[in-house]
Design a protein around this motif. Structure first.
Motif, PDB file in Angstrom:
ATOM      1  N   GLU A 169       0.855  -1.238  -0.091  1.00 53.75           N
ATOM      2  CA  GLU A 169       0.183  -0.049   0.012  1.00 53.75           C
ATOM      3  C   GLU A 169       0.852   1.286  -0.051  1.00 53.75           C
ATOM      4  O   GLU A 169       0.593   2.321  -0.673  1.00 53.75           O
ATOM      5  N   ARG A 170       1.929   1.356   0.861  1.00 52.49           N
ATOM      6  CA  ARG A 170       2.834   2.528   0.911  1.00 52.49           C
ATOM      7  C   ARG A 170       3.641   2.725  -0.600  1.00 52.49           C
ATOM      8  O   ARG A 170       3.703   3.764  -0.912  1.00 52.49           O
ATOM      9  N   ILE A 171       3.910   1.400  -1.124  1.00 53.27           N
ATOM     10  CA  ILE A 171       4.462   1.428  -2.649  1.00 53.27           C
ATOM     11  C   ILE A 171       3.580   2.336  -3.561  1.00 53.27           C
ATOM     12  O   ILE A 171       3.842   3.221  -4.338  1.00 53.27           O
ATOM     13  N   PHE A 172       2.014   1.914  -3.779  1.00 51.98           N
ATOM     14  CA  PHE A 172       1.113   2.495  -4.330  1.00 51.98           C
ATOM     15  C   PHE A 172       0.963   3.926  -4.205  1.00 51.98           C
ATOM     16  O   PHE A 172       0.896   4.664  -4.940  1.00 51.98           O
ATOM     17  N   GLN A 173       1.182   4.432  -2.749  1.00 51.81           N
ATOM     18  CA  GLN A 173       0.975   5.814  -2.760  1.00 51.81           C
ATOM     19  C   GLN A 173       2.180   6.466  -3.055  1.00 51.81           C
ATOM     20  O   GLN A 173       1.859   7.620  -3.377  1.00 51.81           O
ATOM     21  N   VAL A 193      -7.805  -9.548  -3.745  1.00 56.00           N
ATOM     22  CA  VAL A 193      -9.214  -8.868  -4.320  1.00 56.00           C
ATOM     23  C   VAL A 193      -9.232  -7.435  -3.914  1.00 56.00           C
ATOM     24  O   VAL A 193      -9.774  -6.584  -4.773  1.00 56.00           O
ATOM     25  N   ALA A 194      -9.241  -7.103  -2.548  1.00 59.48           N
ATOM     26  CA  ALA A 194      -9.712  -5.816  -2.136  1.00 59.48           C
ATOM     27  C   ALA A 194      -8.243  -4.933  -2.353  1.00 59.48           C
ATOM     28  O   ALA A 194      -8.756  -3.844  -2.940  1.00 59.48           O
ATOM     29  N   LEU A 195      -7.298  -5.413  -2.634  1.00 63.53           N
ATOM     30  CA  LEU A 195      -6.140  -4.400  -2.979  1.00 63.53           C
ATOM     31  C   LEU A 195      -6.307  -4.255  -4.401  1.00 63.53           C
ATOM     32  O   LEU A 195      -6.149  -2.988  -4.736  1.00 63.53           O
ATOM     33  N   MET A 200      -6.409  -0.716  -8.903  1.00 66.82           N
ATOM     34  CA  MET A 200      -6.444  -0.740 -10.172  1.00 66.82           C
ATOM     35  C   MET A 200      -7.781  -0.480 -10.951  1.00 66.82           C
ATOM     36  O   MET A 200      -8.722  -0.045 -10.138  1.00 66.82           O
ATOM     37  N   THR A 201      -7.779  -0.141 -12.075  1.00 61.78           N
ATOM     38  CA  THR A 201      -8.583   0.624 -12.930  1.00 61.78           C
ATOM     39  C   THR A 201      -9.297  -0.223 -13.732  1.00 61.78           C
ATOM     40  O   THR A 201      -8.720  -1.024 -14.835  1.00 61.78           O
ATOM     41  N   ARG A 202     -10.308  -0.710 -13.194  1.00 60.19           N
ATOM     42  CA  ARG A 202     -11.460  -1.655 -14.413  1.00 60.19           C
ATOM     43  C   ARG A 202     -10.587  -2.824 -14.673  1.00 60.19           C
ATOM     44  O   ARG A 202     -10.536  -3.180 -15.908  1.00 60.19           O
TER      45      ARG A 202
END
Length: 500
Positions: A169-173, A193-195, A200-202
């Motif tokens: 999550e930190r990396i995605f931010q 799945v929640a991640l 992710m976009t569609r």
């Protein structure tokens, strides 16, 4: 019949040529499905078993989307759970981009920062790394993720198992909100799945398996034995002499067990190497490289290293100890039967671990609630695994500890000394015991720890012969050398067995 090629998937010719130079011509199913979508910038969730070619499934679109001559600076980030997998993915991407100026850097712990930082400063465009070191360098402002266009999460379920979810999550931010993201995972637990929904976009969910395919790969033969711990090494040594046996991976539960087993197999004459947490990163990489090139044909590993063992010609996987859960079993067994080849997975179930086997058996629908009791002399062992009759657990002409020491020096591996290995204990103290003349080895056997006596009894050793003589010789030597009394004599040998 006409076969699909990478050119048919619109991969650039220089990449196709690089792959063809290594004999990689036809794409696997996961590649056929992910490459066309990945090239368009579509977010992808790829679900496939290990060994199905996921790396090129995301790697080829990633390399091609960066362009034939990308500008310096990190444009793509591939996050993996383990050091070994980072090395493997890097090698695959370097192969695919070998006809381009694109550069790739591996970022992971266990190695000095300087070399990795130098590659980043030199303008590497693709970073393959483990979460901890990536975040560390990003916090130090040595890794700039603000211009990343492509993000890949490989083996996402394994990262969840290892507790990396908050790091992910930190990396995605830290990366731009607008980007192309691909996530690959063998299983899809709810947190993954929640991640995906959050970052992710569609995304398009791709499953590279036949709907009618069972949980287990049809090209892997699964053999389950209830085995005695004192007989496992002998059973393994006989399996390693089976007809058609090629590269073999043996999984142990602990790094200590891996170190003991590699020492034992080398002593028996086998060309073995180990990968576990007690080895430094250079030793682990050297062992893995030796296994991939065939210099070593037996690799003993703990689960942490499992995902980095990406070798197509592994014929046997042996579970020295049963995995803790069905997913771990699948990941271990998936080291064999790769790229459409057949394989054999042998699992030993200890009496105390029958409850674990019950759970795995039900989850994977083996239909083997009671594994057959098996010993190194059991006829069905030889029949089921095609072991020549009369095979013993030591290769002909194998020397013991001299050969072992030489092999360990060559591989850089020095596993902890086993408390039950009389040979090691004796080798560590020969000079002190032979000053007076003859060899005192029988005395050394008797004076070692209790496990020696129990193992000697199993092996039919003559250890009791030395029982009466050892204390006398020690007292005489101590009085001559330093005038110490019996108390000092009794404690003197203790440090020699501290290797345990």
């Amino acid at each position: 019949m006409t076969f699909l090629t990478f050119s048919d998937l619109n991969i650039d010719q220089d990449i196709v040529d690089a792959l063809a130079g290594k004999g990689i011509i036809e794409p696997f199913p996961i590649q056929e499905q992910t490459i066309p979508l990945g090239l368009t910038g579509q977010d992808i969730i790829g679900q496939a078993k290990t060994g199905t070619g996921k790396t090129l499934g995301f790697g080829l679109p990633l390399i091609q989307r960066l362009g034939a001559d990308p500008a310096p600076g990190v444009k793509a980030l591939v996050v993996v759970p383990t050091r070994e997998l980072a090395v493997q993915v890097t090698e695959d991407l370097e192969l695919a981009s070998s006809n381009r100026p694109t550069t790739i850097v591996s970022i992971y712990g266990g190695k000095a920062y300087e070399g990795q930082i130098e590659q980043l400063k030199a303008g590497a465009q693709i970073v393959v790394g483990t979460p901890g070191r990536l975040i560390d360098l990003q916090r130090q402002r040595m890794l700039d993720l603000s211009h990343v266009q492509e993000v890949v999460l490989d083996e996402a379920d394994r990262m969840l198992d290892l507790g990396f979810l908050s790091d992910i999550e930190r990396i995605f931010q830290a990366v731009p909100a607008v980007r192309h993201t691909m996530l690959f995972s063998a299983t899809m637990p709810a947190p993954i799945v929640a991640l995906a929904r959050r970052f992710m976009t569609r995304p398009v969910h791709i499953r590279a398996t036949d709907p009618d395919e069972g949980l287990m790969q049809a090209n892997i033969k699964h053999v389950i034995y209830r085995a005695h711990s004192l007989d496992k090494d002998e059973v393994i040594a006989r399996i390693l002499q089976a007809n058609g046996r090629g590269k073999t991976v043996i999984f142990t539960r602990t790094k200590r067990a891996a170190a003991k087993l590699v020492e034992e197999l080398k002593d028996r004459g086998f060309n073995a190497a180990a990968v576990h947490g007690d080895l430094n990163q250079e030793q682990r990489e050297r062992a893995m490289a030796a296994f991939k090139t065939g210099k070593r044909d037996v690799l003993i590993a703990t689960d942490v290293a499992a995902r980095g063992i990406d070798v197509d010609d592994v014929t046997h996987v042996i579970n020295h100890t049963i995995p803790d859960d069905p997913d771990t079993y699948l990941h271990r067994a998936g080291r064999t039967g790769r790229a459409g080849k057949t394989g054999i997975a042998v699992t030993f179930v200890d009496w105390d671990d029958l409850h674990k086997w019950t759970l795995i058996d039900k989850a994977l629908e083996f239909g083997i609630p009671e594994p057959v009791e098996t010993y190194s002399s059991s006829p069905h062992l030889f029949e089921e695994l095609d072991i020549p009759q009369g095979t013993k657990g030591r290769l002909p002409g194998s020397s013991s500890h001299a050969a072992t020491a030489g092999a360990q020096e060559r591989t850089g591996s020095r596993p902890p000394r086993r408390s039950g290995d009389a040979g090691d204990a004796n080798e560590s103290r020969p000079r002190r015991r032979t000053r007076s003349g003859g060899s005192d080895r029988p005395a050394a056997s008797a004076s070692d720890s209790a496990p020696v006596a129990s193992e000697s009894a199993v092996a039919g050793s003559d250890a009791p012969e030395g029982d009466g003589s050892a204390p006398k010789r020690r007292r005489r030597r101590r009085r001559r050398g330093a005038g110490t009394g019996g108390e000092a004599t009794a404690s003197a040998p203790q440090p020699a067995s501290d290797g345990e």
